[in-house]
Design a protein around this motif. Structure first.
Motif, PDB file in Angstrom:
ATOM      1  N   SER A  81      36.459  10.863   9.563  1.00 56.96           N
ATOM      2  CA  SER A  81      36.988  11.867   8.821  1.00 56.96           C
ATOM      3  C   SER A  81      36.432  13.051   8.799  1.00 56.96           C
ATOM      4  CB  SER A  81      37.612  11.492   7.345  1.00 56.96           C
ATOM      5  OG  SER A  81      36.673  11.599   6.368  1.00 56.96           O
ATOM      6  N   ALA A  82      37.131  14.131   8.358  1.00 58.59           N
ATOM      7  CA  ALA A  82      36.316  15.370   8.180  1.00 58.59           C
ATOM      8  C   ALA A  82      35.172  15.104   7.340  1.00 58.59           C
ATOM      9  CB  ALA A  82      37.328  16.497   7.607  1.00 58.59           C
ATOM     10  N   ASN A  83      35.022  14.122   6.392  1.00 62.88           N
ATOM     11  CA  ASN A  83      33.989  14.135   5.463  1.00 62.88           C
ATOM     12  C   ASN A  83      33.136  13.073   5.770  1.00 62.88           C
ATOM     13  OD1 ASN A  83      35.194  16.068   3.653  1.00 62.88           O
ATOM     14  ND2 ASN A  83      36.732  14.579   3.019  1.00 62.88           N
ATOM     15  N   TYR A  84      33.410  12.114   6.514  1.00 63.93           N
ATOM     16  CA  TYR A  84      32.351  11.107   6.661  1.00 63.93           C
ATOM     17  C   TYR A  84      32.467  10.465   8.130  1.00 63.93           C
ATOM     18  CZ  TYR A  84      36.194   7.865   5.484  1.00 63.93           C
ATOM     19  OH  TYR A  84      37.279   7.483   5.512  1.00 63.93           O
ATOM     20  N   SER A  85      31.551   9.767   8.601  1.00 59.12           N
ATOM     21  CA  SER A  85      31.677   9.109  10.012  1.00 59.12           C
ATOM     22  C   SER A  85      30.748   7.785   9.821  1.00 59.12           C
ATOM     23  CB  SER A  85      31.149   9.984  10.839  1.00 59.12           C
ATOM     24  OG  SER A  85      29.796  10.334  10.747  1.00 59.12           O
ATOM     25  N   TYR A  86      31.137   6.838  10.825  1.00 62.18           N
ATOM     26  CA  TYR A  86      30.209   5.735  10.911  1.00 62.18           C
ATOM     27  C   TYR A  86      29.316   5.798  12.215  1.00 62.18           C
ATOM     28  CZ  TYR A  86      33.238   3.951   7.184  1.00 62.18           C
ATOM     29  OH  TYR A  86      34.059   3.519   6.245  1.00 62.18           O
TER      30      TYR A  86
ATOM     31  N   THR B  98      27.668   8.173   7.178  1.00 62.85           N
ATOM     32  CA  THR B  98      27.078   9.212   6.557  1.00 62.85           C
ATOM     33  C   THR B  98      28.275  10.305   6.186  1.00 62.85           C
ATOM     34  OG1 THR B  98      26.959  10.071   8.994  1.00 62.85           O
ATOM     35  CG2 THR B  98      25.008   9.147   7.952  1.00 62.85           C
ATOM     36  N   TYR B  99      27.826  11.359   5.344  1.00 65.98           N
ATOM     37  CA  TYR B  99      28.690  12.256   4.929  1.00 65.98           C
ATOM     38  C   TYR B  99      28.391  13.802   5.261  1.00 65.98           C
ATOM     39  CZ  TYR B  99      29.304   8.194   2.089  1.00 65.98           C
ATOM     40  OH  TYR B  99      29.755   6.708   1.817  1.00 65.98           O
ATOM     41  N   THR B 100      29.307  14.631   5.321  1.00 63.07           N
ATOM     42  CA  THR B 100      29.322  16.117   5.687  1.00 63.07           C
ATOM     43  C   THR B 100      28.904  16.579   4.238  1.00 63.07           C
ATOM     44  OG1 THR B 100      31.512  16.430   5.098  1.00 63.07           O
ATOM     45  CG2 THR B 100      30.665  16.137   7.445  1.00 63.07           C
ATOM     46  N   TYR B 101      28.754  16.249   3.213  1.00 67.83           N
ATOM     47  CA  TYR B 101      28.323  16.563   1.931  1.00 67.83           C
ATOM     48  C   TYR B 101      27.066  15.988   1.463  1.00 67.83           C
ATOM     49  CZ  TYR B 101      31.353  13.092   0.140  1.00 67.83           C
ATOM     50  OH  TYR B 101      32.070  11.883  -0.047  1.00 67.83           O
ATOM     51  N   GLU B 102      26.513  16.596   0.454  1.00 67.31           N
ATOM     52  CA  GLU B 102      25.194  15.980  -0.007  1.00 67.31           C
ATOM     53  C   GLU B 102      25.352  14.729  -0.668  1.00 67.31           C
ATOM     54  OE1 GLU B 102      21.214  17.336  -2.592  1.00 67.31           O
ATOM     55  OE2 GLU B 102      22.781  18.620  -1.892  1.00 67.31           O
ATOM     56  N   ARG B 103      25.303  13.474   0.123  1.00 66.79           N
ATOM     57  CA  ARG B 103      25.246  12.139  -0.662  1.00 66.79           C
ATOM     58  C   ARG B 103      24.433  11.373   0.218  1.00 66.79           C
ATOM     59  NH1 ARG B 103      31.049   8.974  -1.406  1.00 66.79           N
ATOM     60  NH2 ARG B 103      30.040   6.808  -1.692  1.00 66.79           N
ATOM     61  N   PRO B 104      23.729  10.185  -0.234  1.00 61.77           N
ATOM     62  CA  PRO B 104      22.839   9.201   0.324  1.00 61.77           C
ATOM     63  C   PRO B 104      23.987   8.556   1.500  1.00 61.77           C
ATOM     64  CG  PRO B 104      22.540   9.334  -1.830  1.00 61.77           C
ATOM     65  CD  PRO B 104      23.559  10.079  -1.901  1.00 61.77           C
TER      66      PRO B 104
END
Length: 304
Positions: free
Chosen positions: A77-82, A129-135
């Protein structure tokens, strides 16, 4: 009249194509999607044998396009990917040993020939993984359309603890079961659905078990908790979901031993739960050659 015209046109086109075959040049042999052996592992012969037996590619070298391939857009999505991190082919043999022990050995060969995913991607790890700060979030297994990515292709695979292997087994079996259900490979007997009343929701706990419902374990591996799905009706039908009922029974069967007090050892004391459990166990063993409860009972060895 238009249908007749189209039919004649198609027929003429087909006849013309057939008559001109001699001008198309020599036949080009069909080449499979991937070339085996991939040439970097001492287990290459086993991987080729698996392909010859099941028609599935076990790959330790592949692209992210292979990982993300699906008939429907999923996984990002716009916020995460695998994505995956490729593993070390040196450990492919050890990885296959574990896969046979916790997964493949529980199913008949002819069933796997029909239902094993087309691609089995061997990975060091699978992460979100995320586009914003997050592990990043890491997964042991990730399922897309006819592709199953499985982590663990690294040095740690040779020395899994009992607890880690048990968790690995449960997650892998659950994702494979989702694949089987999604693809329509499993059909339950009608008598399973005659036991419980689906016409109204159930109260969690004793009432749910009394009516023959077992809880969802979808969040168990991640959060250690189960919940009673049957407390909610399906809006469109105003009834409980029969599909969910079957799925949660099978999920519990492959993930818990009959001796586990927080699972079947408690659930099976309720007559309707036992009746439905016995129906499924007998039916799938006779019709498919699969003992789903045997898969769950294998967990007992990890606590010995």
């Amino acid at each position: 009249m238009r249908k007749i015209f189209v039919f004649v046109l198609v027929a003429l086109s087909t006849w013309t194509a057939c008559s001109d075959d001699k001008d198309l040049g020599p036949d080009i042999p069909f080449v499979g999607s991937y070339q085996l052996p991939q040439g970097k592992s001492s287990a290459d012969d086993r991987i080729v044998e698996l392909f010859n037996t099941y028609g599935s590619y076990f790959l330790y070298e592949y692209t992210q396009k292979d990982f993300n391939w699906t008939q429907v857009s999923v996984g990002s999505s716009a916020n995460y990917s695998y994505g995956t991190i490729l593993g070390d082919p040196v450990y492919a043999g050890d990885w296959l040993d574990v896969m046979e022990r916790i997964w493949l050995d529980f199913y008949p060969e002819d069933f796997l020939q029909k239902n094993l995913p087309y691609r089995i991607l061997m990975a060091d790890s699978i992460k979100q993984t995320y586009t914003y700060e997050r592990p990043a979030t890491y997964y042991k297994v990730y399922l897309t359309t006819n592709t199953l990515a499985i982590a663990g292709l690294n040095k740690d695979i040779v020395s899994l603890s009992g607890a880690v292997e048990k968790s690995f087994k449960n997650v892998l079996q659950q994702e494979f079961l989702k694949h089987l259900i999604n693809s329509g490979a499993l059909v339950a007997p009608d008598e399973f659905y005659y036991v419980s009343d689906y016409s109204k929701k159930a109260t969690a706990g004793v009432e749910a078990r009394t009516r023959g419902f077992v809880p969802s374990i979808d969040m168990e591996e991640s959060y250690g908790s189960v919940y009673d799905w049957c407390t909610y009706i399906v809006y469109g039908t105003t009834e409980l979901s029969r599909t969910n009922d079957l799925r949660h029974y099978l999920m519990n069967m492959i993930s818990h031993a009959e001796t586990e007090s927080n699972s079947w050892a408690t659930y099976l004391t309720y007559p309707l739960v036992k009746k439905k459990h016995d129906i499924l166990k007998k039916y799938f063993l006779e019709e498919y050659g699969i003992d789903f409860q045997k898969i769950g009972n294998a967990n007992a060895k990890y606590s010995e």
